[in-house]
Design an enzyme around this catalytic site. Structure first.
Site, PDB file in Angstrom:
ATOM      1  N   PRO A  82       0.825  -1.214   0.000  1.00  0.00           N
ATOM      2  CA  PRO A  82       0.000   0.000   0.000  1.00  0.00           C
ATOM      3  C   PRO A  82       0.856   1.259   0.000  1.00  0.00           C
ATOM      4  O   PRO A  82       1.807   1.385   0.768  1.00  0.00           O
ATOM      5  CB  PRO A  82      -0.804  -0.124   1.300  1.00  0.00           C
ATOM      6  N   SER A 111      -4.085   1.327  -0.406  1.00  0.00           N
ATOM      7  CA  SER A 111      -4.093   2.241   0.725  1.00  0.00           C
ATOM      8  C   SER A 111      -5.379   3.055   0.754  1.00  0.00           C
ATOM      9  O   SER A 111      -5.903   3.466  -0.289  1.00  0.00           O
ATOM     10  CB  SER A 111      -2.895   3.191   0.638  1.00  0.00           C
ATOM     11  N   GLN A 132      -6.014  -1.635   2.860  1.00  0.00           N
ATOM     12  CA  GLN A 132      -5.267  -1.161   4.036  1.00  0.00           C
ATOM     13  C   GLN A 132      -5.852   0.145   4.525  1.00  0.00           C
ATOM     14  O   GLN A 132      -6.044   1.088   3.752  1.00  0.00           O
ATOM     15  CB  GLN A 132      -3.785  -0.966   3.687  1.00  0.00           C
ATOM     16  N   LEU A 133      -6.116   0.224   5.832  1.00  0.00           N
ATOM     17  CA  LEU A 133      -6.775   1.394   6.413  1.00  0.00           C
ATOM     18  C   LEU A 133      -5.863   2.139   7.380  1.00  0.00           C
ATOM     19  O   LEU A 133      -5.221   1.544   8.251  1.00  0.00           O
ATOM     20  CB  LEU A 133      -8.027   0.952   7.175  1.00  0.00           C
ATOM     21  N   TYR A 134      -5.830   3.475   7.213  1.00  0.00           N
ATOM     22  CA  TYR A 134      -5.358   4.361   8.261  1.00  0.00           C
ATOM     23  C   TYR A 134      -6.594   4.734   9.087  1.00  0.00           C
ATOM     24  O   TYR A 134      -7.583   5.232   8.541  1.00  0.00           O
ATOM     25  CB  TYR A 134      -4.715   5.621   7.683  1.00  0.00           C
ATOM     26  N   THR A 160      -2.816  -0.334   9.487  1.00  0.00           N
ATOM     27  CA  THR A 160      -1.443   0.117   9.718  1.00  0.00           C
ATOM     28  C   THR A 160      -1.311   0.599  11.152  1.00  0.00           C
ATOM     29  O   THR A 160      -2.146   1.372  11.640  1.00  0.00           O
ATOM     30  CB  THR A 160      -1.068   1.236   8.731  1.00  0.00           C
ATOM     31  N   LYS A 213      -0.079  -4.138   9.869  1.00  0.00           N
ATOM     32  CA  LYS A 213       1.105  -3.666   9.155  1.00  0.00           C
ATOM     33  C   LYS A 213       1.885  -2.682  10.023  1.00  0.00           C
ATOM     34  O   LYS A 213       1.324  -1.713  10.530  1.00  0.00           O
ATOM     35  CB  LYS A 213       0.708  -2.983   7.851  1.00  0.00           C
ATOM     36  N   SER A 235       7.156  -4.357   8.868  1.00  0.00           N
ATOM     37  CA  SER A 235       7.381  -3.190   8.018  1.00  0.00           C
ATOM     38  C   SER A 235       7.805  -2.006   8.869  1.00  0.00           C
ATOM     39  O   SER A 235       7.349  -1.857  10.010  1.00  0.00           O
ATOM     40  CB  SER A 235       6.103  -2.837   7.247  1.00  0.00           C
ATOM     41  N   HIS A 237       7.600   1.023   7.226  1.00  0.00           N
ATOM     42  CA  HIS A 237       7.045   2.060   6.354  1.00  0.00           C
ATOM     43  C   HIS A 237       8.083   2.555   5.352  1.00  0.00           C
ATOM     44  O   HIS A 237       8.113   3.734   4.976  1.00  0.00           O
ATOM     45  CB  HIS A 237       6.525   3.237   7.191  1.00  0.00           C
ATOM     46  N   ASP A 268       8.031  -6.113   4.142  1.00  0.00           N
ATOM     47  CA  ASP A 268       8.487  -5.225   3.078  1.00  0.00           C
ATOM     48  C   ASP A 268       9.657  -4.413   3.599  1.00  0.00           C
ATOM     49  O   ASP A 268      10.025  -4.499   4.767  1.00  0.00           O
ATOM     50  CB  ASP A 268       7.356  -4.338   2.539  1.00  0.00           C
ATOM     51  N   GLY A 269      10.280  -3.649   2.713  1.00  0.00           N
ATOM     52  CA  GLY A 269      11.409  -2.826   3.118  1.00  0.00           C
ATOM     53  C   GLY A 269      12.578  -2.954   2.175  1.00  0.00           C
ATOM     54  O   GLY A 269      13.552  -3.648   2.461  1.00  0.00           O
ATOM     55  N   GLY A 291       7.336  -2.050  -2.733  1.00  0.00           N
ATOM     56  CA  GLY A 291       6.859  -0.684  -2.628  1.00  0.00           C
ATOM     57  C   GLY A 291       7.435   0.187  -3.725  1.00  0.00           C
ATOM     58  O   GLY A 291       6.860   0.312  -4.805  1.00  0.00           O
ATOM     59  N   ARG A 292       8.590   0.758  -3.462  1.00  0.00           N
ATOM     60  CA  ARG A 292       9.203   1.636  -4.455  1.00  0.00           C
ATOM     61  C   ARG A 292       9.372   0.929  -5.801  1.00  0.00           C
ATOM     62  O   ARG A 292       9.210   1.542  -6.854  1.00  0.00           O
ATOM     63  CB  ARG A 292      10.558   2.132  -3.954  1.00  0.00           C
TER      64      ARG A 292
END
Length: 360
Positions: A82, A111, A132-134, A160, A213, A235, A237, A268-269, A291-292
């Site tokens: 996300p 996200s 995925q929720l904030y 997250t 996450k 993760s 972030h 991830d990372g 991610g990236r």
């Protein structure tokens, strides 16, 4: 899909194309992290200091890198992680990610701060998907999202848990750049107040599998398992929250030990190459978040770019598995890796692509 086979033969070519297409502020958002960007560098250092221990004279003529994911068979044990404001990288945003990942055959995790929203992305998707929720509201806020997610056919729900405070991202601060999507966010007090109470309430009320996450220790992984969490997502972030933290692959072994088979594990990372994926699974991850890496494909060529990037990554993975001496990810063991190998490059956001420095 347009013919990218000649234009994109290696992964770093997507990095170059993305940098050309993106404005400087969005590029810095993509490659940057928090304060000294130490956590970001340690993500790569953690991967680089794990070496592979290949076994030979095994028949590896039929390598199959596919794995299971919530009842789906996916081509690689990876998913598009996300990322907020996908639409800033390419106008299609989350729809393009849904189309690109689905066309290839891996999941995406959308996200809650990306457009055009969960329903539109679900409609565009042909494959497995996670939301995925904030947490920006009360219990009713969360429940409403769960209802929409279930109704839209998502396979799992992710919260997250490492964003109680928004970090100091100095690339933005130094340029006095305020992200429009960041300025629009409200309800941060709810994220800061998030606790194990909300996790327990979620598991009591909802049946959809729950992913947390942002787990960074074995202690918290164990508590999550005690609460019945279905997936522990290791993760930091992408180095964008707590500066001075550990690399994700350094954290993974203690989380695997603490979980002890009670939940699935994501990580991830800075995972950027086929060998990175092999290392993570050998150390106990079930699925690896990109991610990236996939954002370079998105920024360069939209949905088609993601699909082509994943094709190249798949080729790297197949070769890495075969040369390690296994035919599939299920045959990998801890014995296929050596922890503590000396790094050969200084870790940074693009150290997985050394040819960039040589002008390729």
């Amino acid at each position: 899909m347009r013919n990218f086979e000649e234009r994109y033969q290696v992964l770093h070519e997507f990095v170059k194309a993305a940098k050309i297409k993106l404005n400087h502020n969005v590029w810095d958002y993509l490659v940057g992290a928090t304060e000294t960007e130490t956590t970001l560098a340690r993500n790569r250092m953690a991967i680089d200091t794990v070496a592979l221990r290949p076994r030979v004279l095994n028949d590896v003529s039929k390598v199959d890198p596919s794995v299971d994911f919530f009842g789906h068979r996916i081509r690689l044990p990876v998913f598009c992680a996300p990322v907020g404001s996908l639409e800033s990288f390419e106008p299609g945003g989350g729809v393009s990610v849904a189309k690109g990942s689905g066309a290839f055959g891996v999941p995406y995790m959308l996200s809650s701060v990306s457009q055009p929203g969960l329903e539109a992305c679900a409609e565009a998707s042909k494959g497995p998907k996670v939301f995925q929720l904030y947490v920006r509201g009360d219990d009713a806020f969360v429940d409403d999202y769960v209802r929409r997610v279930v109704d839209s056919g998502y396979d799992a729900f992710c919260m997250t848990v490492d964003t109680a405070h928004y970090s100091r991202r100095e690339r933005d601060i130094a340029k006095r750049f305020v992200k429009t999507w960041r300025a629009a966010n409200t309800g941060m007090d709810h994220q800061a107040a998030l606790s194990w109470r909300e996790v327990a309430r979620f598991k009591e009320k909802h049946k959809i599998p729950l992913i947390l996450k942002g787990i960074g220790t074995g202690e918290d992984a164990a508590i999550a398992c005690e609460h019945g969490v279905d997936v522990i997502y290791v993760s930091n972030h992408g180095g964008r929250q707590l500066d001075g933290g550990r690399g994700s692959l350094d954290v993974l072994p203690e989380v695997v030990e603490a979980v002890a088979g009670r939940a699935k594990i994501m990580v991830d990372g800075s995972f950027s190459r086929g060998t990175d994926i092999v290392k993570a699974v050998a150390l106990g991850a079930d699925w690896v978040g990109l991610g990236r890496l996939y954002l370079y494909g998105l920024a360069a060529e939209g949905a088609d770019g993601i699909e082509r990037l994943l094709e190249i990554l798949e080729d790297e993975v197949i070769k890495a598995l075969g040369l390690t001496g296994v035919n599939n990810f299920g045959q990998l063991t801890r014995g296929h890796v050596h922890i503590g190998a000396p790094p050969v490059v200084f870790p940074n956001v693009h150290s997985a692509f050394p040819l960039l420095k040589e002008g390729y």
